[in-house]
Design a protein around this motif. Structure first.
Motif, PDB file in Angstrom:
ATOM      1  N   HIS A  53       0.822  -1.209   0.000  1.00 13.29           N
ATOM      2  CA  HIS A  53       0.000   0.000   0.000  1.00 13.29           C
ATOM      3  C   HIS A  53       0.860   1.266   0.000  1.00 13.29           C
ATOM      4  O   HIS A  53       0.485   2.281  -0.590  1.00 13.29           O
ATOM      5  CB  HIS A  53      -0.929   0.005   1.216  1.00 13.29           C
ATOM      6  CG  HIS A  53      -2.153  -0.837   1.047  1.00 13.29           C
ATOM      7  ND1 HIS A  53      -3.091  -0.597   0.064  1.00 13.29           N
ATOM      8  CD2 HIS A  53      -2.602  -1.915   1.736  1.00 13.29           C
ATOM      9  CE1 HIS A  53      -4.068  -1.486   0.158  1.00 13.29           C
ATOM     10  NE2 HIS A  53      -3.794  -2.296   1.168  1.00 13.29           N
ATOM     11  N   ALA A  54       1.994   1.208   0.674  1.00 15.27           N
ATOM     12  CA  ALA A  54       2.849   2.393   0.776  1.00 15.27           C
ATOM     13  C   ALA A  54       3.686   2.608  -0.483  1.00 15.27           C
ATOM     14  O   ALA A  54       3.977   3.754  -0.857  1.00 15.27           O
ATOM     15  CB  ALA A  54       3.763   2.281   1.998  1.00 15.27           C
ATOM     16  N   ARG A  55       4.078   1.537  -1.146  1.00 18.06           N
ATOM     17  CA  ARG A  55       4.887   1.667  -2.356  1.00 18.06           C
ATOM     18  C   ARG A  55       4.036   1.915  -3.595  1.00 18.06           C
ATOM     19  O   ARG A  55       4.493   2.557  -4.542  1.00 18.06           O
ATOM     20  CB  ARG A  55       5.749   0.412  -2.541  1.00 18.06           C
ATOM     21  CG  ARG A  55       6.904   0.348  -1.543  1.00 18.06           C
ATOM     22  CD  ARG A  55       7.719  -0.917  -1.684  1.00 18.06           C
ATOM     23  NE  ARG A  55       8.913  -0.867  -0.833  1.00 18.06           N
ATOM     24  CZ  ARG A  55       9.726  -1.893  -0.600  1.00 18.06           C
ATOM     25  NH1 ARG A  55       9.466  -3.065  -1.179  1.00 18.06           N
ATOM     26  NH2 ARG A  55      10.773  -1.762   0.183  1.00 18.06           N
ATOM     27  N   CYS A  56       2.820   1.419  -3.589  1.00 16.38           N
ATOM     28  CA  CYS A  56       1.874   1.707  -4.677  1.00 16.38           C
ATOM     29  C   CYS A  56       1.140   2.985  -4.288  1.00 16.38           C
ATOM     30  O   CYS A  56      -0.031   2.979  -3.907  1.00 16.38           O
ATOM     31  CB  CYS A  56       0.908   0.540  -4.850  1.00 16.38           C
ATOM     32  SG  CYS A  56      -0.215   0.722  -6.236  1.00 16.38           S
ATOM     33  N   ASN A  57       1.829   4.108  -4.411  1.00 17.98           N
ATOM     34  CA  ASN A  57       1.383   5.326  -3.751  1.00 17.98           C
ATOM     35  C   ASN A  57       2.068   6.535  -4.390  1.00 17.98           C
ATOM     36  O   ASN A  57       3.268   6.485  -4.670  1.00 17.98           O
ATOM     37  CB  ASN A  57       1.767   5.234  -2.263  1.00 17.98           C
ATOM     38  CG  ASN A  57       0.960   6.156  -1.382  1.00 17.98           C
ATOM     39  OD1 ASN A  57       0.890   7.352  -1.621  1.00 17.98           O
ATOM     40  ND2 ASN A  57       0.352   5.590  -0.356  1.00 17.98           N
ATOM     41  N   THR A  58       1.315   7.593  -4.629  1.00 18.35           N
ATOM     42  CA  THR A  58       1.907   8.802  -5.227  1.00 18.35           C
ATOM     43  C   THR A  58       1.820  10.013  -4.297  1.00 18.35           C
ATOM     44  O   THR A  58       2.152  11.121  -4.712  1.00 18.35           O
ATOM     45  CB  THR A  58       1.219   9.145  -6.560  1.00 18.35           C
ATOM     46  OG1 THR A  58      -0.187   9.303  -6.347  1.00 18.35           O
ATOM     47  CG2 THR A  58       1.450   8.040  -7.588  1.00 18.35           C
ATOM     48  N   SER A  59       1.373   9.824  -3.074  1.00 13.26           N
ATOM     49  CA  SER A  59       1.278  10.939  -2.126  1.00 13.26           C
ATOM     50  C   SER A  59       2.582  11.115  -1.350  1.00 13.26           C
ATOM     51  O   SER A  59       3.448  10.232  -1.352  1.00 13.26           O
ATOM     52  CB  SER A  59       0.126  10.714  -1.148  1.00 13.26           C
ATOM     53  OG  SER A  59      -1.110  10.910  -1.771  1.00 13.26           O
TER      54      SER A  59
END
Length: 225
Positions: A23-29
């Motif tokens: 969830h953290a690596r598939c993330n643009t924020s």
């Protein structure tokens, strides 16, 4: 975290850490740390990007993962979220268990949409072929969260073959291993219920249009009347 009255350290639990990292690596924020010497608005934690994705970064931080754990990987490809497939995918170059680099796919999205592209499931440290029994168990947990008005995001992953070159949705988002899900609270604004009452009093019929899971939407709708 606690499970059956036992303390579980997220970073040391293989299955849990894989869900959180995906969830953290598939993330643009991005999370912007407080600047105590800056303007008043900068003296608190701030979000750059989508608040839901930022919440997943906060989860990773509270689980003990550092910025280095999340950002030392090189992004190879990114397939943005869209409302049709309800998934987002990032391909990153990471160091594998045998200390060799591999291209790992990280996917997050709606529960059904993630299950649709998975052929296996991670249980503890073991990977099993996914079947209807596992799907029913996952959906029962998801529906329990949804009835509480919680939003649920699922996570999945795979390692690409060495000769893989086709970074399209159809090629990348398949043969995935289901990792688990994260449930979060995204409550309606406090003044919404009063606004709904005013509309009903005025004879206005309200229709909710949402991309959320049906049970989640129903729970929230009941809360606001």
């Amino acid at each position: 975290l606690t499970q059956s009255d036992q303390i579980v350290y997220a970073k040391q639990d293989h299955a849990l850490s894989q869900v959180i990292l995906t969830h953290a690596r598939c993330n643009t924020s991005r999370l912007l740390a407080p600047d105590l010497n800056g303007e008043e608005s900068a003296k608190h934690w701030r979000v750059l990007g989508d608040p839901t994705e930022a919440a997943l970064l906060v989860l990773a931080g509270k689980a003990g993962f550092s910025d280095d754990d999340l950002n030392h990987t090189q992004t190879v490809a990114e397939l943005p979220f869209d409302s049709r497939r309800k998934r987002m995918t990032v391909v990153k170059l990471v160091r594998g268990a045998d200390d060799r680099f591999e291209r790992r796919v990280y996917v997050k999205g709606g529960i059904r949409e993630i299950l649709d592209v998975c052929d296996s499931i991670l249980v503890g440290t073991e990977i099993h072929a996914i079947n209807q029994g596992w799907i029913d168990k996952v959906m029962a947990i998801n529906d329990n969260y949804a009835r509480q008005g919680l939003r649920v995001l699922a996570a999945a992953t795979r390692v690409l073959p060495q000769d893989f070159q086709d970074y399209t949705v159809e090629s990348v988002e398949g043969y995935l291993t289901f990792l688990g899900m994260v449930a979060m609270q995204d409550p309606p604004r406090p003044d919404v219920a009063a606004a709904v009452i005013k509309c009903h009093t005025a004879g206005i019929r309200i229709v909710m249009i949402t991309g959320d899971y049906g049970l989640t939407a129903e729970s929230i709708a009941r809360k606001i009347g």
